[in-house]
Write an enzyme that holds these catalytic residues in place. Structure first.
Site, short mmCIF file in Angstrom:
data_model
loop_
_atom_site.label_atom_id
_atom_site.label_comp_id
_atom_site.label_asym_id
_atom_site.label_seq_id
_atom_site.Cartn_x
_atom_site.Cartn_y
_atom_site.Cartn_z
N ARG A 81 0.83 -1.21 0.00
CA ARG A 81 0.00 0.00 0.00
C ARG A 81 0.86 1.26 0.00
NH1 ARG A 81 -2.99 -3.69 -0.88
NH2 ARG A 81 -5.09 -4.00 -0.04
N TYR A 112 -4.69 -17.49 -2.08
CA TYR A 112 -5.65 -17.01 -1.08
C TYR A 112 -6.59 -18.16 -0.69
CZ TYR A 112 -9.06 -13.91 1.14
OH TYR A 112 -9.89 -13.30 2.04
N SER A 169 -10.85 -0.97 2.97
CA SER A 169 -10.14 -1.14 4.25
C SER A 169 -9.76 0.24 4.76
CB SER A 169 -8.85 -1.95 4.05
OG SER A 169 -9.15 -3.24 3.62
N GLU A 214 -5.27 3.41 5.94
CA GLU A 214 -4.90 3.24 4.53
C GLU A 214 -5.49 4.41 3.73
OE1 GLU A 214 -5.80 -0.54 2.26
OE2 GLU A 214 -6.80 0.91 0.98
P1 FAD Z 1 -8.99 8.46 -5.21
O1 FAD Z 1 -9.64 8.06 -3.93
O2 FAD Z 1 -9.71 9.40 -6.10
O3 FAD Z 1 -7.56 9.07 -4.88
C1 FAD Z 1 -6.68 8.41 -3.99
C2 FAD Z 1 -5.44 9.29 -3.79
O4 FAD Z 1 -4.73 9.41 -5.02
C3 FAD Z 1 -5.79 10.73 -3.39
O5 FAD Z 1 -4.79 11.20 -2.54
C4 FAD Z 1 -5.77 11.49 -4.72
O6 FAD Z 1 -5.45 12.87 -4.51
C5 FAD Z 1 -4.66 10.77 -5.46
N1 FAD Z 1 -4.87 10.75 -6.92
C6 FAD Z 1 -5.92 10.20 -7.59
N2 FAD Z 1 -5.73 10.27 -8.91
C7 FAD Z 1 -4.54 10.90 -9.10
C8 FAD Z 1 -3.79 11.26 -10.25
N3 FAD Z 1 -4.20 11.01 -11.49
N4 FAD Z 1 -2.60 11.90 -10.07
C9 FAD Z 1 -2.15 12.17 -8.83
N5 FAD Z 1 -2.81 11.84 -7.71
C10 FAD Z 1 -3.99 11.21 -7.84
N6 FAD Z 1 -7.61 -0.92 -2.55
C11 FAD Z 1 -6.77 -1.98 -2.70
O7 FAD Z 1 -5.56 -1.78 -2.84
N7 FAD Z 1 -7.24 -3.25 -2.72
C12 FAD Z 1 -8.55 -3.54 -2.57
O8 FAD Z 1 -8.93 -4.71 -2.59
C13 FAD Z 1 -9.46 -2.46 -2.42
N8 FAD Z 1 -10.78 -2.69 -2.26
C14 FAD Z 1 -11.64 -1.65 -2.07
C15 FAD Z 1 -13.00 -1.93 -1.90
C16 FAD Z 1 -13.91 -0.90 -1.72
C17 FAD Z 1 -15.37 -1.21 -1.53
C18 FAD Z 1 -13.45 0.46 -1.73
C19 FAD Z 1 -14.43 1.58 -1.57
C20 FAD Z 1 -12.09 0.74 -1.89
C21 FAD Z 1 -11.17 -0.31 -2.06
N9 FAD Z 1 -9.80 -0.08 -2.22
C22 FAD Z 1 -8.94 -1.13 -2.41
C23 FAD Z 1 -9.26 1.29 -2.18
C24 FAD Z 1 -9.36 2.04 -3.54
O9 FAD Z 1 -10.28 1.43 -4.37
C25 FAD Z 1 -8.00 2.11 -4.23
O10 FAD Z 1 -7.06 2.79 -3.43
C26 FAD Z 1 -8.09 2.85 -5.58
O11 FAD Z 1 -6.88 2.73 -6.29
C27 FAD Z 1 -8.44 4.32 -5.42
O12 FAD Z 1 -8.73 4.84 -6.70
P2 FAD Z 1 -9.52 6.21 -6.87
O13 FAD Z 1 -9.47 6.57 -8.30
O14 FAD Z 1 -10.85 6.13 -6.25
O15 FAD Z 1 -8.57 7.17 -6.02
N1 EPU Z 2 -11.15 -11.38 9.53
C1 EPU Z 2 -11.77 -11.49 10.76
N2 EPU Z 2 -12.73 -10.58 11.08
C2 EPU Z 2 -13.08 -9.58 10.21
C3 EPU Z 2 -12.45 -9.47 8.96
C4 EPU Z 2 -11.46 -10.40 8.64
O1 EPU Z 2 -11.46 -12.36 11.55
O2 EPU Z 2 -13.96 -8.79 10.56
C5 EPU Z 2 -10.10 -12.35 9.16
C6 EPU Z 2 -10.45 -13.17 7.92
O3 EPU Z 2 -11.19 -14.31 8.25
C7 EPU Z 2 -9.08 -13.52 7.40
C8 EPU Z 2 -8.24 -12.30 7.77
O4 EPU Z 2 -8.94 -11.63 8.80
O5 EPU Z 2 -8.54 -14.63 8.02
C9 EPU Z 2 -7.98 -11.38 6.59
O6 EPU Z 2 -9.23 -10.94 6.06
P1 EPU Z 2 -9.45 -10.76 4.48
O7 EPU Z 2 -8.87 -11.91 3.75
O8 EPU Z 2 -10.86 -10.41 4.24
O9 EPU Z 2 -8.51 -9.55 4.11
P2 EPU Z 2 -8.24 -8.16 4.80
O10 EPU Z 2 -6.93 -8.22 5.48
O11 EPU Z 2 -9.40 -7.70 5.61
C10 EPU Z 2 -6.99 -7.32 2.68
C11 EPU Z 2 -6.88 -6.00 1.95
C12 EPU Z 2 -8.08 -5.82 1.04
C13 EPU Z 2 -8.07 -6.94 0.01
C14 EPU Z 2 -8.17 -8.27 0.76
C15 EPU Z 2 -8.04 -9.46 -0.16
C16 EPU Z 2 -5.59 -4.47 3.31
C17 EPU Z 2 -5.61 -3.30 4.23
N3 EPU Z 2 -6.78 -4.91 2.90
O12 EPU Z 2 -8.14 -7.22 3.50
O13 EPU Z 2 -7.95 -4.58 0.37
O14 EPU Z 2 -9.15 -6.81 -0.87
O15 EPU Z 2 -7.09 -8.37 1.73
O16 EPU Z 2 -6.73 -9.61 -0.55
O17 EPU Z 2 -4.52 -4.95 2.96
C18 EPU Z 2 -8.44 -2.25 0.58
O18 EPU Z 2 -7.22 -2.07 0.56
O19 EPU Z 2 -9.27 -1.32 0.65
C19 EPU Z 2 -8.94 -3.62 0.54
C20 EPU Z 2 -10.24 -3.91 0.60
#
Ligand code: FAD
Ligand code: EPU
Length: 346
Positions: free
Chosen positions: A163, A194, A233, A329
């Site tokens: 991240r 996974y 997250s 994050e």
């Molecule tokens: P924004 O929120 O619009 O911007 C994020 C940051 O980047 C801000 O500081 C912004 O100023 C900057 N920025 C954006 N675009 C530019 C640009 N073109 N140039 C310079 N700076 C810029 N993240 C994960 O890594 N893994 C996941 O599994 C994951 N799951 C998610 C699930 C949900 C339901 C949600 C809501 C979020 C999740 N995220 C996850 C977080 C998010 O989706 C990612 O960080 C994504 O890359 C953000 O993209 P965005 O376009 O919305 O960025």
């Molecule tokens: N768990 C619990 N309780 C909870 C949630 C999770 O016990 O309430 C346990 C799960 O059972 C599992 C472990 O915690 O054993 C990890 O959970 P999970 O696999 O759902 O992943 P996570 O750590 O919660 C991370 C990323 C996600 C990404 C998933 C899948 C971060 C901060 N988050 O979540 O990214 O989608 O793994 O790889 O690294 C994001 O960055 O916004 C995001 C959603």
């Protein structure tokens, strides 16, 4: 001057009612140039780049201009062993994943359904289900706000980490990502490490089947931001020292620990929060999600202050029980721009 007249509600996924002085959609590099190019404008009025606002928490109204990056375009070149993609920063991430799979190009499927734009993906090196962006990224094209200089960062220069990337540090607030390059190898190998993907047979599974499995897992676990405000997250999974890890293993043998290449140990923030019995905890309109404790949600009426207060309590309880300090994050945005999120919730 502050004249907050434009609502940001539809431009970020937490759904909090905050305003900016101005919101401009930039569909080309030229449009970006004319909005923020001149050093004078950039220095006097803060500028915030946004993709889809899925990783931000606005703490207040924003005293400046929000630029929504919608620079589009996808160019694909075939080489003997790979497909090389050059993608505009304003393309939707999930649509890119889907489009590559529809064309028969595997490699991005584990990152399906992550909200946001392609240009934001390298900033925090998005990752899911044991794949991180740096494993498929070739370069990031950036333009500096101060002088319009164009620079291509290769993956080493990006300093990608969990991240993390150089764009969160040395160049914070000084650049716009305009495009990202990807390399998808023709010799595709599924990533099924996974736990919930291990039932798939690596010898017969297809990229589309992995994509469908990931979409199913995500739909089950994560709240849909179109229905429940959230930014995924809220906290990063903490990386702790081996000595703290040994101590915790004695006290909490059921909490899994994941040893990293650099010797640090990763814990699951969701699990720690869950162990503190905080699922469902509500402060004002903000709450800890009942299914996924790492996600903080807007139940409909949350203010930024509610979310910050909730995050502060969660961090405090986890620190008291486990001696582990959670870090957000999500990027916190103050009235002048990106701010130190740890400081805000300490
Ligand atoms: P924004 O929120 O619009 O911007 C994020 C940051 O980047 C801000 O500081 C912004 O100023 C900057 N920025 C954006 N675009 C530019 C640009 N073109 N140039 C310079 N700076 C810029 N993240 C994960 O890594 N893994 C996941 O599994 C994951 N799951 C998610 C699930 C949900 C339901 C949600 C809501 C979020 C999740 N995220 C996850 C977080 C998010 O989706 C990612 O960080 C994504 O890359 C953000 O993209 P965005 O376009 O919305 O960025
Ligand atoms: N768990 C619990 N309780 C909870 C949630 C999770 O016990 O309430 C346990 C799960 O059972 C599992 C472990 O915690 O054993 C990890 O959970 P999970 O696999 O759902 O992943 P996570 O750590 O919660 C991370 C990323 C996600 C990404 C998933 C899948 C971060 C901060 N988050 O979540 O990214 O989608 O793994 O790889 O690294 C994001 O960055 O916004 C995001 C959603």
């Amino acid at each position: 001057m502050s004249y907050h007249q434009f609502s940001l509600k539809q431009w970020h996924t937490f759904g909090i009612d905050v305003y900016a002085n101005n919101i401009v959609i930039a569909k080309s590099k030229a449009a970006l140039f004319c909005q923020c190019w001149q050093k004078k404008t950039w220095k006097t009025e803060p500028i915030l780049l946004l993709g889809q606002g899925s990783n931000v928490l606005f703490l207040q109204n924003f005293d400046g201009k929000v630029l929504i990056n919608r620079i589009k375009g996808i160019n694909i070149v075939e080489t003997t062993d790979s497909w090389l993609l050059h993608v505009g920063a304003g393309e939707n991430w999930h649509k890119l994943v889907k489009m590559t799979l529809d064309k028969g190009l595997g490699g991005l499927e584990n990152l399906a359904l992550i909200p946001g734009c392609v240009g934001s993906a390298p900033i925090q090196n998005i990752g899911a289900y044991d794949l991180e962006l740096d494993q498929v990224c070739e370069y990031v094209d950036v333009v500096f706000l101060s002088d319009g200089e164009h620079r291509r960062f290769n993956t080493i220069e990006c300093c990608f980490g969990y991240r993390d990337s150089i764009f969160k540090h040395s160049y914070k607030d000084q650049y716009v990502v305009i495009a990202v390059g990807f390399k998808l190898k023709k010799k595709w190998k599924p990533i099924l490490t996974y736990s919930h993907l291990r039932y798939l047979n690596p010898k017969t599974v297809t990229p589309i089947q992995v994509f469908n499995a990931i979409c199913r897992i995500r739909r089950r676990k994560l709240p849909n931001p179109n229905i429940i405000g959230n930014a995924g997250s809220f906290f990063k999974n903490p990386l702790i020292t081996t000595s703290l890890a040994s101590d915790l293993l004695v006290r909490y043998p059921n909490i899994p620990q994941y040893l990293q290449k650099d010797g640090k140990v990763k814990l699951s923030a969701g699990q720690l929060i869950d162990h503190c019995l905080l699922k469902g905890l509500r402060i004002g309109g903000a709450a800890v999600h009942k299914k996924q404790a790492i996600v903080l949600i807007n139940t409909g009426t949350a203010s930024s202050e509610d979310v910050v207060n909730l995050a502060r309590i969660v961090r405090k309880r986890v620190a008291e029980k486990f001696n582990v300090l959670l870090e957000p994050e999500v990027c916190f945005i103050s009235s002048r721009g990106i701010t130190d999120s740890v400081e805000v919730i300490t």
